[in-house]
Enzyme design. Sequence first.
Site, short mmCIF file in Angstrom:
data_model
loop_
_atom_site.label_atom_id
_atom_site.label_comp_id
_atom_site.label_asym_id
_atom_site.label_seq_id
_atom_site.Cartn_x
_atom_site.Cartn_y
_atom_site.Cartn_z
N SER A 1 15.28 43.61 -27.45
CA SER A 1 15.74 43.42 -26.07
C SER A 1 14.80 44.11 -25.11
CB SER A 1 17.15 44.01 -25.90
OG SER A 1 17.44 44.12 -24.52
N HIS B 1 14.77 38.98 -26.68
CA HIS B 1 16.12 38.99 -26.11
C HIS B 1 16.05 39.46 -24.66
CE1 HIS B 1 20.53 39.11 -26.54
NE2 HIS B 1 20.50 40.20 -25.81
N ASP C 1 18.26 40.22 -21.29
CA ASP C 1 19.61 40.53 -20.82
C ASP C 1 19.73 40.37 -19.31
OD1 ASP C 1 21.08 41.39 -23.21
OD2 ASP C 1 19.57 42.98 -23.31
N MET D 1 22.12 40.59 -16.10
CA MET D 1 23.39 41.21 -15.66
C MET D 1 23.52 41.08 -14.15
SD MET D 1 23.14 44.74 -17.77
CE MET D 1 22.73 44.80 -19.52
N HIS E 1 20.56 36.15 -22.70
CA HIS E 1 21.96 36.57 -22.81
C HIS E 1 22.50 36.77 -21.39
CE1 HIS E 1 24.84 40.08 -24.23
NE2 HIS E 1 25.50 39.03 -23.76
N MET F 1 25.07 37.85 -18.87
CA MET F 1 26.27 38.66 -18.60
C MET F 1 26.58 38.50 -17.12
SD MET F 1 25.14 41.84 -21.01
CE MET F 1 23.45 41.27 -21.04
N MET G 1 29.23 41.18 -29.50
CA MET G 1 28.88 42.42 -28.80
C MET G 1 29.45 43.60 -29.58
SD MET G 1 27.00 41.76 -26.16
CE MET G 1 26.82 43.53 -25.91
N PHE H 1 24.97 48.02 -20.56
CA PHE H 1 23.96 49.07 -20.65
C PHE H 1 23.35 49.11 -22.05
CE2 PHE H 1 27.12 50.22 -17.52
CZ PHE H 1 26.35 50.56 -16.42
N ASP I 1 24.72 42.56 -31.13
CA ASP I 1 24.01 43.13 -29.99
C ASP I 1 24.70 44.40 -29.51
OD1 ASP I 1 22.57 43.56 -27.67
OD2 ASP I 1 23.20 41.72 -26.67
N GLY I 2 23.97 45.52 -29.60
CA GLY I 2 24.46 46.79 -29.07
C GLY I 2 24.50 47.88 -30.11
N GLY I 3 23.70 48.91 -29.91
CA GLY I 3 23.71 50.05 -30.83
C GLY I 3 23.18 49.72 -32.21
N GLY J 1 17.38 47.10 -28.78
CA GLY J 1 16.69 47.55 -27.58
C GLY J 1 16.12 48.94 -27.77
N SER J 2 16.98 49.94 -27.60
CA SER J 2 16.52 51.34 -27.67
C SER J 2 15.88 51.68 -29.00
CB SER J 2 17.70 52.29 -27.47
OG SER J 2 18.53 51.85 -26.47
#
Length: 216
Positions: free
Chosen positions: A8, A33, A35, A37, A66, A68, A137, A143, A175-177, A197-198
């Site tokens: 991401s 990816h 994002d 928002m 994606h 949002m 998700m 975030f 997606d996420g963490g 992402g991170s």
Amino acid sequence: MKRLIAPSILASNFLKLGVDIELLNKSDADWIHVDVMDGRFVPNISFGMPIIKAVKTIAEKPLDVHLMIVEPGKYFNDFKSAGADILTVHYEACPHLHKDIQTIHSLGMKAGIALNPHTPIHLLEEIITDADLILIMSVNPGFGGQSFIKESISKISRLRDMIDRTGSNALIEVDGGVGLDNAKILFDAGVNVLVAGSSVFGSADPQDTIKKLKSV
Ligand code: DX5
Ligand code: ZN
């Protein structure tokens, strides 16, 4: 089963976005990816069409966009023109989801459906064979850098059962963490596409992290 990695760019360095896209071009990443928002569907605002257009000029991988945002259908044409290859809308944002999926297809894009953590998968029963992708998700959207919600794993297993039972061709994306600590359990639960992402852009060697995520 297909194992794809979709880094991401929300976690990339926007001052050097081109450098980060080139890095992904040369990596084992499968998709990029993106994002989007709007500050309404989610509390945060990220970026929109001009950035996607710029990314598209150099990206050598499909853009996995994606959305949002509320009322995403207003912008399907614009996202197609900007360069989206896969367009994912949120179940919670689409009262006419069946029509939206058809419209995305008619524009020549793959169509995905994203579910927030509280949205049960049984709501997909009537639409699962129309979708190319289901995005689970595993954080509340809005975030990057949040902690993975571990209940997502059993949700993914149940979605895998539904897809196999119905003969749907949909890929499962999470997606996420997501990172090296949970990539294996997610693939084992039936995930096809990891968004990261991170864990990618925050690592010392993003290309090596992508390679490792793919082969956990
Ligand atoms: C969150 C976004 C994610 C985000 C993931 O709302 O949909 O794609 O970039 O970031 P990490 O991998 O840092 O959780
Ligand atoms: Zn995302």
